[in-house]
Design a protein around this motif. Structure first.
Motif, mmCIF file in Angstrom:
data_model
loop_
_atom_site.group_PDB
_atom_site.id
_atom_site.type_symbol
_atom_site.label_atom_id
_atom_site.label_comp_id
_atom_site.label_asym_id
_atom_site.label_seq_id
_atom_site.Cartn_x
_atom_site.Cartn_y
_atom_site.Cartn_z
ATOM 1 N N ALA A 212 0.833 -1.199 0.000
ATOM 2 C CA ALA A 212 0.000 0.000 0.000
ATOM 3 C C ALA A 212 0.869 1.251 0.000
ATOM 4 O O ALA A 212 0.575 2.233 -0.704
ATOM 5 C CB ALA A 212 -0.930 -0.006 1.215
ATOM 6 N N ALA A 215 2.308 1.718 -3.439
ATOM 7 C CA ALA A 215 1.290 2.160 -4.395
ATOM 8 C C ALA A 215 1.040 3.654 -4.276
ATOM 9 O O ALA A 215 0.960 4.370 -5.284
ATOM 10 C CB ALA A 215 -0.014 1.388 -4.165
ATOM 11 N N VAL A 216 0.921 4.138 -3.043
ATOM 12 C CA VAL A 216 0.686 5.573 -2.846
ATOM 13 C C VAL A 216 1.880 6.381 -3.321
ATOM 14 O O VAL A 216 1.742 7.422 -3.977
ATOM 15 C CB VAL A 216 0.377 5.870 -1.365
ATOM 16 N N SER A 219 1.975 6.659 -7.030
ATOM 17 C CA SER A 219 0.962 7.612 -7.493
ATOM 18 C C SER A 219 1.457 9.036 -7.333
ATOM 19 O O SER A 219 1.252 9.880 -8.221
ATOM 20 C CB SER A 219 -0.337 7.421 -6.700
ATOM 21 N N ALA A 227 1.436 1.965 -9.802
ATOM 22 C CA ALA A 227 0.616 2.191 -8.611
ATOM 23 C C ALA A 227 -0.614 1.289 -8.610
ATOM 24 O O ALA A 227 -0.959 0.682 -7.581
ATOM 25 C CB ALA A 227 0.202 3.655 -8.535
ATOM 26 N N VAL A 228 -1.264 1.190 -9.758
ATOM 27 C CA VAL A 228 -2.451 0.334 -9.852
ATOM 28 C C VAL A 228 -2.075 -1.125 -9.612
ATOM 29 O O VAL A 228 -2.768 -1.863 -8.891
ATOM 30 C CB VAL A 228 -3.134 0.494 -11.229
ATOM 31 N N ARG A 230 0.482 -2.304 -7.895
ATOM 32 C CA ARG A 230 0.813 -2.511 -6.484
ATOM 33 C C ARG A 230 -0.450 -2.488 -5.616
ATOM 34 O O ARG A 230 -0.554 -3.230 -4.629
ATOM 35 C CB ARG A 230 1.797 -1.445 -6.013
ATOM 36 N N LEU A 231 -1.390 -1.630 -5.960
ATOM 37 C CA LEU A 231 -2.626 -1.569 -5.205
ATOM 38 C C LEU A 231 -3.402 -2.875 -5.321
ATOM 39 O O LEU A 231 -3.935 -3.398 -4.328
ATOM 40 C CB LEU A 231 -3.483 -0.402 -5.695
ATOM 41 N N ALA A 234 -1.766 -5.393 -3.173
ATOM 42 C CA ALA A 234 -2.124 -5.205 -1.768
ATOM 43 C C ALA A 234 -3.517 -5.751 -1.471
ATOM 44 O O ALA A 234 -3.747 -6.402 -0.441
ATOM 45 C CB ALA A 234 -2.046 -3.722 -1.403
ATOM 46 N N LEU A 387 -5.648 4.006 6.031
ATOM 47 C CA LEU A 387 -5.450 4.736 4.783
ATOM 48 C C LEU A 387 -4.753 6.075 5.027
ATOM 49 O O LEU A 387 -3.851 6.468 4.277
ATOM 50 C CB LEU A 387 -6.798 4.954 4.093
ATOM 51 N N THR A 390 -1.074 5.419 5.830
ATOM 52 C CA THR A 390 -0.346 5.104 4.598
ATOM 53 C C THR A 390 -0.022 6.374 3.823
ATOM 54 O O THR A 390 1.100 6.557 3.334
ATOM 55 C CB THR A 390 -1.185 4.163 3.708
#
Length: 453
Positions: A212, A215-216, A219, A227-228, A230-231, A234, A387, A390
């Protein structure tokens, strides 16, 4: 195949080595472009997505375009593999080794570097279990249970991974094993153990916090495809774990009474100092061991984990909100990781992954999703907290890296202007091809092409 075939082979081997050892898309792209430019190629385009590497040259032999596509499975952090690859890159950029020598070294590296020895891997997993249980304020009996559960979960996960089972099934089985081991240990231990802490501690290394965070950060940097990917990684990781834990709780419910609390909201211990700091150090040490760290790397990474958690406790005691404390800690640790990257032959993101592990909100993500399924009070709030944590970690870590790297880039720009007056300095592709340039982060949207000067 064009007349630059050895260079293309080198780029493919380097890309494979970097991605499989856990490098980010930005790091891989930047490195391959630098090597292309150092080899005298212009018009080279590099594209890295989750699982695929594309290398193109619009000016191949007889001006014909040339493209190769490689399927590469993204890997997790492999410290020794990553360090040796960084040394090869340094040799290439400083022209101490030739393309042919680099190819030979990379091929030897690929065949000689095996997964971490099972003994070190299981020991690292056990230390992770102990460390996370200490962060949660567990007693001695629960800590022993967390160690045993972590080792058994790691052994089963390793075996299933060797059998090439799909990832979601590996995580689901890990969840089932964690619940069953925690239940049995609680039943046979004289004073009982906290089942919820035992389960979470044994699964903490597999939770979605690292993915997570990555991914952030991707981004923020503009690497949206990564990012997508990795998301989704997760989400699948957490879905597998939650499924396994839910199944394990259902099976265990047939044999135990309602006093067993498999699910409850767990918070990190903040009333003490020694136990949480020791726990954070053990978490980073255990993770570094499972990633293949050795000697001085283990020591530095262990210290960084304890330092990160110590800074968090200090900033919270200064009166900052929990999210403000996380963000400020991430900024300070991110700055330190950039300075450590060159002497450790590891990129700053790799060092931050280990240092931030005690702070990662994977546990909160897991608790929020599982609590929502079982209608546990406060589950939605826990997921929201995960969230926000993160986000604060990602933004803070990126800001810390940015501040220090810009200062270092400024120093390099001044040095470049003195040695080559009148020439243009480019952070992405410095003419001197010094390895100290390539290891510094470049904060920009994805770049993919080497241009002529």
């Amino acid at each position: 195949m064009t007349h630059e075939a050895p260079t293309y082979k080198l780029l493919a081997l380097l890309g494979d080595s970097l991605i499989r050892s856990g490098a980010s898309s930005a790091t891989t792209t930047k490195t391959l472009l630098a090597v292309s430019s150092a080899a005298g190629l212009s018009g080279v385009t590099v594209s890295v997505t989750m699982g695929q590497l594309i290398i193109s040259d619009s000016r191949g032999e007889n001006q014909l375009p040339y493209t190769e596509i490689f399927d590469i499975t993204p890997g997790s952090l492999a410290i020794q593999w990553r360090s040796k690859t960084e040394k090869i890159i340094e040799g290439l950029l400083t022209r101490d080794i030739s393309t042919e020598q680099a190819i030979e070294l990379l091929e030897e590296e690929d065949t000689s570097l095996h997964p971490v020895h099972w003994g070190f891997s299981l020991l690292g997993s056990g230390l992770l279990g102990i460390g996370f249980s200490q962060l949660l304020g567990a007693g001695n009996v629960t800590t022993v249970g967390a160690f045993l559960a972590s080792v058994l979960v790691a052994a089963v996960y390793r075996w299933v991974k060797i059998a090439r089972a799909p990832g979601i099934f590996r995580y689901a089985l890990a969840g089932v094993v964690a619940v069953m081991v925690a239940t049995i240990f609680n039943l046979v231990s004289p004073n009982g153990a906290d089942v919820a802490i035992t389960v979470v501690s044994s699964l903490a290394a597999y939770l979605a916090g690292v993915a997570a965070y990555a991914a952030v950060q991707d981004s923020i940097m503009g690497w949206y495809l990564s990012a997508v990917g990795r998301l989704l990684d997760a989400l699948m990781c957490t879905a597998g774990l939650v499924t396994g834990v839910a199944l394990g709780i259902g099976v265990a419910g047939w044999f135990v009474d309602d006093e067993f609390r498999f699910i409850r909201t767990l918070d990190a211990e903040t009333t003490q100092i020694i136990d949480p700091l020791l726990g954070a150090a053990l978490v980073s040490l255990g993770f570094a061991l499972t990633c293949g760290g050795k000697k001085i790397q283990l020591l530095i990474l262990t210290i960084m984990g304890a330092l990160a958690y110590g800074l968090l406790l200090l900033t919270e005691n200064m009166g900052l909100s929990s999210y403000g404390a996380v963000a400020l800690t991430a900024v300070l640790v991110g700055r330190a990781c950039v300075l450590l990257s060159k002497p450790m032959h590891l990129t700053s993101n790799a060092i931050m992954t280990v240092a931030f592990l005690p702070l990662f909100p994977g546990m909160l993500i897991y608790q929020g999703i599982l609590g929502t399924i079982f209608a546990t009070e406060g589950a939605v709030e826990t997921l929201g907290e995960a969230l926000l944590t993160t986000y604060c970690l990602s933004v803070g870590g990126t800001a810390g890296q940015y501040l220090v790297s810009e200062l270092l880039w400024g120093a390099r720009r001044a040095q470049f202007s003195k040695t080559k007056p009148g020439e243009k300095f480019d952070k992405v592709m410095v003419d001197e091809f010094n390895a100290q340039d390539i290891i510094l982060p470049v904060f920009s949207k994805p770049f993919s092409k080497v241009t002529e000067r």
